[in-house]
Design a protein around this motif. Structure first.
Motif, PDB file in Angstrom:
ATOM      1  N   UNK A   1      21.973  40.065  20.810  1.00  0.00           N
ATOM      2  CA  UNK A   1      23.103  40.129  22.122  1.00  0.00           C
ATOM      3  C   UNK A   1      23.414  39.855  22.537  1.00  0.00           C
ATOM      4  N   UNK A   2      24.770  40.164  23.623  1.00  0.00           N
ATOM      5  CA  UNK A   2      26.088  39.400  24.009  1.00  0.00           C
ATOM      6  C   UNK A   2      25.753  39.243  25.662  1.00  0.00           C
ATOM      7  N   UNK A   3      25.804  38.246  26.387  1.00  0.00           N
ATOM      8  CA  UNK A   3      26.214  38.461  27.843  1.00  0.00           C
ATOM      9  C   UNK A   3      27.347  37.687  28.156  1.00  0.00           C
ATOM     10  N   UNK A   4      27.622  38.305  29.035  1.00  0.00           N
ATOM     11  CA  UNK A   4      28.879  37.705  30.136  1.00  0.00           C
ATOM     12  C   UNK A   4      29.182  38.487  31.570  1.00  0.00           C
ATOM     13  N   UNK A   5      29.981  37.619  32.191  1.00  0.00           N
ATOM     14  CA  UNK A   5      30.108  38.031  34.159  1.00  0.00           C
ATOM     15  C   UNK A   5      30.572  37.982  34.039  1.00  0.00           C
ATOM     16  N   UNK A   6      31.273  39.448  34.945  1.00  0.00           N
ATOM     17  CA  UNK A   6      32.577  39.343  35.555  1.00  0.00           C
ATOM     18  C   UNK A   6      32.651  38.897  37.388  1.00  0.00           C
ATOM     19  N   UNK A   7      32.895  38.084  37.601  1.00  0.00           N
ATOM     20  CA  UNK A   7      33.156  37.614  38.958  1.00  0.00           C
ATOM     21  C   UNK A   7      34.500  37.702  39.667  1.00  0.00           C
ATOM     22  N   UNK A   8      34.550  38.241  41.123  1.00  0.00           N
ATOM     23  CA  UNK A   8      35.828  37.540  41.974  1.00  0.00           C
ATOM     24  C   UNK A   8      35.557  38.063  43.443  1.00  0.00           C
ATOM     25  N   UNK A   9      36.618  37.967  44.234  1.00  0.00           N
ATOM     26  CA  UNK A   9      36.962  38.183  45.070  1.00  0.00           C
ATOM     27  C   UNK A   9      37.118  39.581  45.063  1.00  0.00           C
ATOM     28  N   UNK A  10      37.144  41.256  46.505  1.00  0.00           N
ATOM     29  CA  UNK A  10      37.148  41.938  46.920  1.00  0.00           C
ATOM     30  C   UNK A  10      38.227  42.160  46.432  1.00  0.00           C
ATOM     31  N   UNK A  11      38.569  43.786  45.436  1.00  0.00           N
ATOM     32  CA  UNK A  11      40.009  43.893  44.805  1.00  0.00           C
ATOM     33  C   UNK A  11      40.798  43.240  43.930  1.00  0.00           C
ATOM     34  N   UNK A  12      39.674  42.803  43.229  1.00  0.00           N
ATOM     35  CA  UNK A  12      40.453  41.489  42.389  1.00  0.00           C
ATOM     36  C   UNK A  12      40.991  42.246  41.093  1.00  0.00           C
ATOM     37  N   UNK A  13      40.190  43.441  40.565  1.00  0.00           N
ATOM     38  CA  UNK A  13      40.539  44.343  39.739  1.00  0.00           C
ATOM     39  C   UNK A  13      39.110  43.545  38.697  1.00  0.00           C
ATOM     40  N   UNK A  14      38.118  43.423  39.063  1.00  0.00           N
ATOM     41  CA  UNK A  14      37.224  43.168  38.247  1.00  0.00           C
ATOM     42  C   UNK A  14      36.751  45.401  37.601  1.00  0.00           C
ATOM     43  N   UNK A  15      36.273  46.377  38.468  1.00  0.00           N
ATOM     44  CA  UNK A  15      36.249  47.538  37.827  1.00  0.00           C
ATOM     45  C   UNK A  15      37.251  47.895  36.224  1.00  0.00           C
ATOM     46  N   UNK A  16      38.773  47.536  36.892  1.00  0.00           N
ATOM     47  CA  UNK A  16      39.628  48.255  36.310  1.00  0.00           C
ATOM     48  C   UNK A  16      39.024  46.520  34.947  1.00  0.00           C
ATOM     49  N   UNK A  17      39.020  45.689  34.729  1.00  0.00           N
ATOM     50  CA  UNK A  17      39.029  44.443  33.613  1.00  0.00           C
ATOM     51  C   UNK A  17      37.333  45.199  33.139  1.00  0.00           C
ATOM     52  N   UNK A  18      35.925  45.579  34.149  1.00  0.00           N
ATOM     53  CA  UNK A  18      35.501  45.527  32.801  1.00  0.00           C
ATOM     54  C   UNK A  18      35.120  46.999  32.564  1.00  0.00           C
ATOM     55  N   UNK A  19      35.990  48.085  33.025  1.00  0.00           N
ATOM     56  CA  UNK A  19      35.992  49.649  32.499  1.00  0.00           C
ATOM     57  C   UNK A  19      37.067  49.423  30.785  1.00  0.00           C
TER      58      UNK A  19
END
Length: 77
Positions: A1-19
């Motif tokens: 299993x590999x785990x990584x985290x995406x973290x950033x400020x509101x409306x910075x594109x995190x969900x688009x990147x994760x998707x």
């Protein structure tokens, strides 16, 4: 299993990147799960257009939403 985290400020594109990452990894044959940290008290995981629904639509087979008052788990078959 590999785990990584995406973290950033509101409306910075995190969900688009994760998707995008979910779609790519799923296309390569990986099984993907996500955990979304929710800060809003009134969140609903199954509402269309939410970050968690976008994770599921992108192909995550497991989506976890950790909220202030509850934690929800959604499994995709």
């Amino acid at each position: 299993m590999k785990i990584f985290m995406i973290k950033g400020v509101h409306d910075s594109g995190k969900t688009t990147l994760v998707a995008g990452v979910i779609r790519e990894l799923s296309a390569r044959g990986y099984t993907v799960g996500t955990i979304k940290d929710i800060h809003a008290e009134s969140f609903r995981m199954d509402r269309p257009g939410t970050d968690t629904s976008l994770h599921a639509e992108a192909g995550a087979r497991l989506v976890v939403a950790r909220g202030l008052a509850e934690t929800d788990i959604m499994f995709q078959q």
